[in-house]
Design a protein around this motif. Structure first.
Motif, PDB file in Angstrom:
ATOM      1  N   ARG A 178      65.865  93.074  39.324  1.00  0.00           N
ATOM      2  CA  ARG A 178      64.625  93.826  39.145  1.00  0.00           C
ATOM      3  C   ARG A 178      63.427  92.867  39.075  1.00  0.00           C
ATOM      4  O   ARG A 178      62.370  93.138  39.646  1.00  0.00           O
ATOM      5  N   ALA A 179      63.613  91.735  38.382  1.00  0.00           N
ATOM      6  CA  ALA A 179      62.536  90.759  38.249  1.00  0.00           C
ATOM      7  C   ALA A 179      62.164  90.159  39.609  1.00  0.00           C
ATOM      8  O   ALA A 179      60.981  89.963  39.916  1.00  0.00           O
ATOM      9  N   ALA A 180      63.174  89.884  40.441  1.00  0.00           N
ATOM     10  CA  ALA A 180      62.911  89.320  41.768  1.00  0.00           C
ATOM     11  C   ALA A 180      62.170  90.322  42.648  1.00  0.00           C
ATOM     12  O   ALA A 180      61.233  89.958  43.366  1.00  0.00           O
ATOM     13  N   LEU A 181      62.581  91.585  42.592  1.00  0.00           N
ATOM     14  CA  LEU A 181      61.909  92.610  43.386  1.00  0.00           C
ATOM     15  C   LEU A 181      60.458  92.768  42.949  1.00  0.00           C
ATOM     16  O   LEU A 181      59.550  92.902  43.785  1.00  0.00           O
ATOM     17  N   ALA A 182      60.236  92.750  41.641  1.00  0.00           N
ATOM     18  CA  ALA A 182      58.878  92.916  41.130  1.00  0.00           C
ATOM     19  C   ALA A 182      58.028  91.683  41.428  1.00  0.00           C
ATOM     20  O   ALA A 182      56.845  91.798  41.781  1.00  0.00           O
ATOM     21  N   ASP A 183      58.623  90.500  41.309  1.00  0.00           N
ATOM     22  CA  ASP A 183      57.885  89.258  41.502  1.00  0.00           C
ATOM     23  C   ASP A 183      57.454  89.068  42.951  1.00  0.00           C
ATOM     24  O   ASP A 183      56.327  88.631  43.225  1.00  0.00           O
ATOM     25  N   THR A 184      58.331  89.373  43.890  1.00  0.00           N
ATOM     26  CA  THR A 184      58.024  89.174  45.306  1.00  0.00           C
ATOM     27  C   THR A 184      57.167  90.294  45.889  1.00  0.00           C
ATOM     28  O   THR A 184      56.517  90.112  46.909  1.00  0.00           O
ATOM     29  N   ARG A 185      57.206  91.467  45.240  1.00  0.00           N
ATOM     30  CA  ARG A 185      56.473  92.638  45.749  1.00  0.00           C
ATOM     31  C   ARG A 185      56.886  92.945  47.191  1.00  0.00           C
ATOM     32  O   ARG A 185      56.069  93.327  48.033  1.00  0.00           O
ATOM     33  N   ALA A 186      58.166  92.744  47.452  1.00  0.00           N
ATOM     34  CA  ALA A 186      58.679  92.986  48.803  1.00  0.00           C
ATOM     35  C   ALA A 186      58.596  94.464  49.149  1.00  0.00           C
ATOM     36  O   ALA A 186      59.020  95.307  48.353  1.00  0.00           O
ATOM     37  N   GLU A 208      63.391  82.004  32.343  1.00  0.00           N
ATOM     38  CA  GLU A 208      63.258  82.999  33.398  1.00  0.00           C
ATOM     39  C   GLU A 208      63.476  82.354  34.764  1.00  0.00           C
ATOM     40  O   GLU A 208      62.996  81.240  35.019  1.00  0.00           O
ATOM     41  N   PRO A 209      64.223  83.033  35.668  1.00  0.00           N
ATOM     42  CA  PRO A 209      64.389  82.502  37.025  1.00  0.00           C
ATOM     43  C   PRO A 209      63.032  82.334  37.699  1.00  0.00           C
ATOM     44  O   PRO A 209      62.136  83.154  37.522  1.00  0.00           O
ATOM     45  N   LYS A 210      62.883  81.263  38.456  1.00  0.00           N
ATOM     46  CA  LYS A 210      61.626  80.991  39.144  1.00  0.00           C
ATOM     47  C   LYS A 210      61.883  80.869  40.634  1.00  0.00           C
ATOM     48  O   LYS A 210      62.901  80.317  41.057  1.00  0.00           O
ATOM     49  N   GLY A 211      60.966  81.375  41.424  1.00  0.00           N
ATOM     50  CA  GLY A 211      61.087  81.285  42.866  1.00  0.00           C
ATOM     51  C   GLY A 211      60.556  79.952  43.379  1.00  0.00           C
ATOM     52  O   GLY A 211      59.467  79.528  43.000  1.00  0.00           O
ATOM     53  N   VAL A 212      61.329  79.285  44.221  1.00  0.00           N
ATOM     54  CA  VAL A 212      60.924  78.025  44.831  1.00  0.00           C
ATOM     55  C   VAL A 212      60.710  78.276  46.325  1.00  0.00           C
ATOM     56  O   VAL A 212      61.656  78.626  47.033  1.00  0.00           O
ATOM     57  N   GLY A 213      59.476  78.125  46.779  1.00  0.00           N
ATOM     58  CA  GLY A 213      59.144  78.431  48.164  1.00  0.00           C
ATOM     59  C   GLY A 213      59.251  77.225  49.082  1.00  0.00           C
ATOM     60  O   GLY A 213      58.923  76.101  48.697  1.00  0.00           O
ATOM     61  N   VAL A 214      59.727  77.454  50.299  1.00  0.00           N
ATOM     62  CA  VAL A 214      59.817  76.418  51.328  1.00  0.00           C
ATOM     63  C   VAL A 214      58.998  76.874  52.533  1.00  0.00           C
ATOM     64  O   VAL A 214      59.265  77.950  53.090  1.00  0.00           O
ATOM     65  N   PRO A 215      57.984  76.105  52.948  1.00  0.00           N
ATOM     66  CA  PRO A 215      57.130  76.517  54.068  1.00  0.00           C
ATOM     67  C   PRO A 215      57.741  76.202  55.428  1.00  0.00           C
ATOM     68  O   PRO A 215      58.692  75.423  55.541  1.00  0.00           O
ATOM     69  N   ASP A 216      57.148  76.799  56.453  1.00  0.00           N
ATOM     70  CA  ASP A 216      57.613  76.568  57.817  1.00  0.00           C
ATOM     71  C   ASP A 216      57.649  75.085  58.163  1.00  0.00           C
ATOM     72  O   ASP A 216      58.603  74.594  58.776  1.00  0.00           O
ATOM     73  N   GLN A 217      56.580  74.357  57.807  1.00  0.00           N
ATOM     74  CA  GLN A 217      56.478  72.971  58.238  1.00  0.00           C
ATOM     75  C   GLN A 217      57.618  72.119  57.686  1.00  0.00           C
ATOM     76  O   GLN A 217      58.042  71.149  58.320  1.00  0.00           O
ATOM     77  N   ALA A 223      58.561  80.163  54.543  1.00  0.00           N
ATOM     78  CA  ALA A 223      59.690  80.571  55.379  1.00  0.00           C
ATOM     79  C   ALA A 223      60.700  81.336  54.533  1.00  0.00           C
ATOM     80  O   ALA A 223      61.213  82.373  54.950  1.00  0.00           O
ATOM     81  N   TYR A 224      60.970  80.811  53.339  1.00  0.00           N
ATOM     82  CA  TYR A 224      61.877  81.519  52.431  1.00  0.00           C
ATOM     83  C   TYR A 224      61.596  81.095  50.999  1.00  0.00           C
ATOM     84  O   TYR A 224      60.947  80.068  50.744  1.00  0.00           O
ATOM     85  N   VAL A 225      62.090  81.891  50.062  1.00  0.00           N
ATOM     86  CA  VAL A 225      61.975  81.597  48.633  1.00  0.00           C
ATOM     87  C   VAL A 225      63.349  81.717  48.021  1.00  0.00           C
ATOM     88  O   VAL A 225      64.052  82.714  48.231  1.00  0.00           O
ATOM     89  N   MET A 226      63.746  80.672  47.288  1.00  0.00           N
ATOM     90  CA  MET A 226      65.020  80.682  46.575  1.00  0.00           C
ATOM     91  C   MET A 226      64.740  80.770  45.082  1.00  0.00           C
ATOM     92  O   MET A 226      63.847  80.085  44.569  1.00  0.00           O
ATOM     93  N   TYR A 227      65.498  81.608  44.385  1.00  0.00           N
ATOM     94  CA  TYR A 227      65.331  81.730  42.950  1.00  0.00           C
ATOM     95  C   TYR A 227      66.297  80.822  42.217  1.00  0.00           C
ATOM     96  O   TYR A 227      67.466  80.712  42.590  1.00  0.00           O
ATOM     97  N   GLU A 283      62.409 102.763  41.894  1.00  0.00           N
ATOM     98  CA  GLU A 283      61.524 102.676  40.732  1.00  0.00           C
ATOM     99  C   GLU A 283      60.344 101.748  40.992  1.00  0.00           C
ATOM    100  O   GLU A 283      59.263 101.929  40.411  1.00  0.00           O
ATOM    101  N   LEU A 284      60.547 100.756  41.859  1.00  0.00           N
ATOM    102  CA  LEU A 284      59.494  99.781  42.152  1.00  0.00           C
ATOM    103  C   LEU A 284      58.767 100.081  43.457  1.00  0.00           C
ATOM    104  O   LEU A 284      57.897  99.311  43.878  1.00  0.00           O
ATOM    105  N   GLY A 285      59.128 101.187  44.097  1.00  0.00           N
ATOM    106  CA  GLY A 285      58.477 101.544  45.352  1.00  0.00           C
ATOM    107  C   GLY A 285      58.895 100.686  46.530  1.00  0.00           C
ATOM    108  O   GLY A 285      58.138 100.539  47.496  1.00  0.00           O
TER     109      GLY A 285
END
Length: 205
Positions: free
Chosen positions: A72-80, A151-160, A140-144, A100-102
């Motif tokens: 639930r936290a990942a869905l809310a955090d990413t607003r996917a 609290e789990p944190k998202g780590v983002g990796v860019p295209d470059q 490009a992607y985010v790993m939690y 519940e989160l739309g």
């Protein structure tokens, strides 16, 4: 692309991911949008990963074994706007959480069968069949993280970062010893269910 008794050509991979990307765009995925993937390792997972990128967004792999609170936290955090999930046990309870989160849930039945969320308004490719242009700084992607220290944190990796890794992999390196210079085959291992992001894009690059 080979997986167990399944085979998919690169042309088929491009066509399937392009079609799915058009569906994602019709569902509201665009630049900097997250697409959550609750999928086992399979050719369909690769299709979904590429589709998220082609639509201009980034993908967020999650695992079926996550506690409900973490999911639930990942869905809310990413607003996917969309979650793509394998049919069966992996997606049990996901629909209720997403509702519940739309968040809309697109199910994958295997063999490239993704349910349409735009019945009556199918996704269409942009003019000329060209997907949104991507820039190097885009995610490009985010790993939690596991969240073992909080609290789990998202780590983002860019295209470059992915492009740079793929370029470095293809560049011949000198090999010490009696074999002389030449490309070095690099390989790694990952836990079951993990997504080998860098290795995948090295092959597709």
């Amino acid at each position: 692309v080979l997986f167990e008794d399944l085979a998919m050509t690169y042309r088929e991979l491009d066509e399937r991911s392009g079609h799915l990307a058009a569906e994602l765009i019709a569902c509201g995925v665009g630049r900097e949008s997250a697409v959550v993937l609750l999928m086992d390792r399979s050719p369909d997972l690769i299709v979904a990963m590429l589709a998220a990128l082609k639509a201009g967004g980034y993908y967020v792999p999650v695992a079926a074994g996550w506690p409900e609170s973490r999911m639930r936290a990942a869905l809310a955090d990413t607003r996917a706007p969309v979650v793509i999930a394998d049919d069966g046990g992996n997606s049990a309870g996901l629909d209720d959480q997403a509702a519940e989160l739309g968040v809309r849930v697109m199910h994958c039945g295997g063999g490239g069968r993704f349910t349409s969320l735009t019945a009556g308004h199918p996704g269409t490719m942009p003019a000329g069949g060209v997907m949104p242009e991507r820039r190097g700084h885009q995610l490009a992607y985010v790993m939690y993280t596991s969240g073992s220290s909080g609290e789990p944190k998202g780590v983002g990796v860019p295209d470059q970062a992915l492009v740079g890794d793929a370029d470095a992999f293809r560049r011949p390196r000198p090999r010490p010893g009696r074999h002389g210079a030449g490309p070095v085959l690099r390989h790694g291992s990952c836990r079951p269910g993990a997504v080998p992001h860098a290795a995948l894009f090295r092959r597709l690059g």
